[in-house]
Design an enzyme around this catalytic site. Structure first.
Site, mmCIF file in Angstrom:
data_model
loop_
_atom_site.group_PDB
_atom_site.id
_atom_site.type_symbol
_atom_site.label_atom_id
_atom_site.label_comp_id
_atom_site.label_asym_id
_atom_site.label_seq_id
_atom_site.Cartn_x
_atom_site.Cartn_y
_atom_site.Cartn_z
ATOM 1 N N HIS A 12 0.806 -1.213 0.000
ATOM 2 C CA HIS A 12 0.000 0.000 0.000
ATOM 3 C C HIS A 12 0.846 1.273 0.000
ATOM 4 C CE1 HIS A 12 -3.266 -2.839 0.645
ATOM 5 N NE2 HIS A 12 -3.952 -1.930 -0.024
ATOM 6 N N GLU B 200 -11.279 -10.886 -5.940
ATOM 7 C CA GLU B 200 -9.863 -10.818 -5.573
ATOM 8 C C GLU B 200 -9.407 -12.072 -4.844
ATOM 9 O OE1 GLU B 200 -9.034 -7.490 -2.950
ATOM 10 O OE2 GLU B 200 -10.952 -7.686 -1.945
ATOM 11 N N ASP C 119 -4.672 -8.665 -4.704
ATOM 12 C CA ASP C 119 -4.929 -9.810 -3.826
ATOM 13 C C ASP C 119 -5.133 -11.090 -4.630
ATOM 14 O OD1 ASP C 119 -4.697 -9.003 -1.119
ATOM 15 O OD2 ASP C 119 -6.411 -7.695 -1.444
ATOM 16 N N CYS D 277 -9.413 -3.181 -10.901
ATOM 17 C CA CYS D 277 -8.957 -2.035 -10.107
ATOM 18 C C CYS D 277 -7.654 -2.319 -9.376
ATOM 19 C CB CYS D 277 -10.041 -1.581 -9.130
ATOM 20 S SG CYS D 277 -10.491 -2.847 -7.951
HETATM 21 C C1 PEP Z 1 -6.658 -5.528 -5.009
HETATM 22 O O1 PEP Z 1 -6.540 -6.385 -4.137
HETATM 23 O O2 PEP Z 1 -6.294 -5.677 -6.183
HETATM 24 C C2 PEP Z 1 -7.243 -4.203 -4.673
HETATM 25 C C3 PEP Z 1 -7.532 -3.341 -5.615
HETATM 26 O O3 PEP Z 1 -7.427 -3.884 -3.366
HETATM 27 P P1 PEP Z 1 -6.259 -3.526 -2.331
HETATM 28 O O4 PEP Z 1 -4.998 -3.294 -3.126
HETATM 29 O O5 PEP Z 1 -6.685 -2.321 -1.594
HETATM 30 O O6 PEP Z 1 -6.186 -4.741 -1.487
HETATM 31 MG MG MG Z 2 -7.515 -6.223 -2.232
#
Ligand code: PEP
Ligand code: MG
Length: 537
Positions: A185, A427, A451, A498
């Site tokens: 993140h 995911e 994920d 996403c």
């Molecule tokens: C993902 O897991 O691809 C996602 C978009 O969510 P995050 O990165 O916040 O886990």
């Molecule tokens: Mg995710």
């Protein structure tokens, strides 16, 4: 130093090394308590002044409504009861100022939380928040290092999502870490903000780097310490070229992402807070494909109340004027930890109590968010998205809780839109494999490749050491994406991506071939991606 560039751009400035960005306050006895009271008063006054400045700049950037919170925070710090409580604790217990502030914050928080009035209840989180700011100034650690200072290249071993959520983004030139991975993140945050970032430089980055002048290249992952004039000139030239490329991309504003053979992909943007919306508008995204609402929870020291959330969602929906805004319900857990959730320690948090699992076990928390979302839905085109789904049963439980919330709103005569879309993140491999069944239940899918990759390839997305094993183009991932799109389309659903893979230009042909409807990326990547669609067959 050489690491991995995870968010492009050149930064030239001083390194600020954060040895430890969060710290629990110790109860330190003091003898000279009058001096301690003076320390408290100066930190308090500085914090109040900073909040005043923040209120002014937020009002300019995001409108008066969004700056009100900072004004309230400023007033809290001027409050006589608050100040007296801190001084009495310092004096009575002969303890350090930071401990007295922490104690006062705890007492005030309880007092607010026990009030009946919803508005006053919400002030519990605010008193914690302002106190944290004062403690940060007193201890010289944490976000305070960025406040009132010149912008810096912020360095650390790694940053947690809650730390990144609290950065004063105007003060961060770039992020630099010794560990970290491309899908962490920290990297996602940097890309969303358009801040250059280099991760994984290893042992070369030490606390001794604090204060050094450096140039950082977020594309190549190179960091040069104490650069000479020739090196600086070289990087300044590169920065100018990058700016030029960005300007050329502006020609793609107002255009549609349609390939030469006429296939269209909508390019949306990912955000973590209403503060990201100006970048979404500047880059002309066709919608918000992922609002990571958990960042609202991570920025606070207690649960954000219904009104706080409502205001944030409303601000985004209104600013996007009728364009779709996909707000993901809270995805707390795994690396995104907020202490006040009181989650037990887990051996494998990525496989633990996170996201929808928390929502289903603690419906009180979930319902507050759903109420705020429904109320905000009248201000734009809202889509609610549920993370970490693995089964049809979970979706049905979510729908039932949502129905309860809407029934309660009906009884109270509170309006909400009747065209809210409900979708899920795909995911987990389980969700991808049963996407035909899940498609019966919802309006859309958005594939979370971060994920999905972690769980499919059994590669911890936080673990720097195993990154070489992470093949983001692994056939297993591409096949799952193709399956999900096919199953979605068979039931008339739209499907987006996403996760970070959405911004991978080398996969554009694949996305067009399988028929992905939407790609959602960090705002600075929107126009480049739209160009890639237009340039493809
Ligand atoms: C993902 O897991 O691809 C996602 C978009 O969510 P995050 O990165 O916040 O886990
Ligand atoms: Mg995710």
């Amino acid at each position: 130093m050489q690491g991995k560039g995870v968010s492009s751009g050149i930064a030239i400035g001083t390194i600020k090394y954060c040895a430890q960005t969060t710290r629990t306050v110790e109860k330190r006895q003091v003898t000279d308590f009058p001096a301690e009271i003076v320390r408290f008063e100066s930190a308090r006054a500085l914090a109040a002044a900073q909040l005043g400045e923040l209120a002014v700049s937020t009002a300019q950037k995001l409108g008066k409504e969004n700056s009100l919170l900072f004004e309230i925070h400023q007033m809290m710090l001027e409050d006589t009861d608050y100040r007296e409580s801190v001084t009495q604790i310092i004096q009575g217990q002969q303890v350090c100022a930071e401990y007295a502030v922490q104690e006062t914050a705890g007492q005030f928080k309880e007092m607010f939380a026990s009030m009946d009035d919803e508005y006053m209840k919400e002030r519990a989180a605010d008193v914690q928040d302002v106190s944290r700011r004062v403690i940060a100034l007193l201890t010289g650690i944490g976000e305070e290092s960025l406040l009132g200072d010149k912008p810096v290249i912020l360095a650390a071993e790694d940053f947690s999502p809650s730390e990144t959520a609290q950065f004063d983004r105007d003060k961060v030139l770039a992020l630099l870490t010794s560990t970290g991975s491309g899908n962490s993140h920290t990297a996602i945050f940097a890309r969303t903000m358009g801040i250059p970032a280099v991760i994984g430089v290893g042992g070369a980055l030490t606390p001794d780097c604090d204060g050094l002048f450096a140039v950082l290249d977020g594309e190549t992952g190179t960091v040069v310490l104490n650069p000479d004039e020739v090196t600086l000139a070289e990087y300044r030239k590169k920065a100018a070229e990058q700016r030029q490329r960005e300007e050329l991309l502006l020609a793609y504003r107002g255009k549609k992402g349609v390939s030469r053979s006429g296939k269209e992909i909508n390019i949306y943007a990912n955000i973590g807070s209403p503060e990201d919306v100006p970048a979404v508008l500047k880059n002309d995204a066709e919608g918000v494909g992922l609002f990571r609402s958990e960042f609202l929870y991570l920025e606070q020291s207690d649960f954000p109340g219904e009104d706080t959330q409502y205001n944030a969602y409303k601000a985004v929906l209104e600013s996007m004027v009728g364009k779709r805004v996909v707000i993901r319900t809270l995805d707390i857990g795994a690396d995104k930890q907020a202490d006040y959730f009181g989650l037990a320690h887990e051996e494998n948090p990525a496989l633990g109590l996170r996201a929808v699992r928390i929502c289903l076990t603690r419906p009180d928390i979930f319902k507050t968010q759903l109420r705020a979302l429904c109320r905000a839905s009248v201000h734009g085109k809202l889509a609610i998205m549920i993370p970490m789904i693995t089964s049809v049963n979970e979706v049905r439980q979510v729908k039932s809780i949502l129905k309860d919330v809407q029934d309660e709103l009906d009884v109270a005569g509170i309006r909400y839109s009747d065209s809210i879309e409900l979708g899920i993140m795909v995911e987990t491999p389980a969700a991808a494999i049963i996407s035909d069944l899940l498609a019966e239940e919802v309006d859309f899918f958005s594939i979370g490749t971060n994920d999905l990759t972690q769980y499919t390839l059994a590669i911890d997305r936080q673990n720097h050491a195993i990154e070489p094993f992470c093949d983001t183009h692994h056939d297993a991932i591409l096949r799952l994406i193709a399956t999900v799109v096919r199953n979605a389309h068979a039931k008339g659903l739209w499907v987006g991506i996403c996760g970070e893979l959405a911004g991978d230009l080398s996969l554009m042909k694949f996305y067009l071939d399988v028929g992905v409807d939407e790609l959602s990326v960090a705002p600075p990547l929107v126009l480049g991606l739209r160009k890639a669609v237009c340039d493809s067959e």
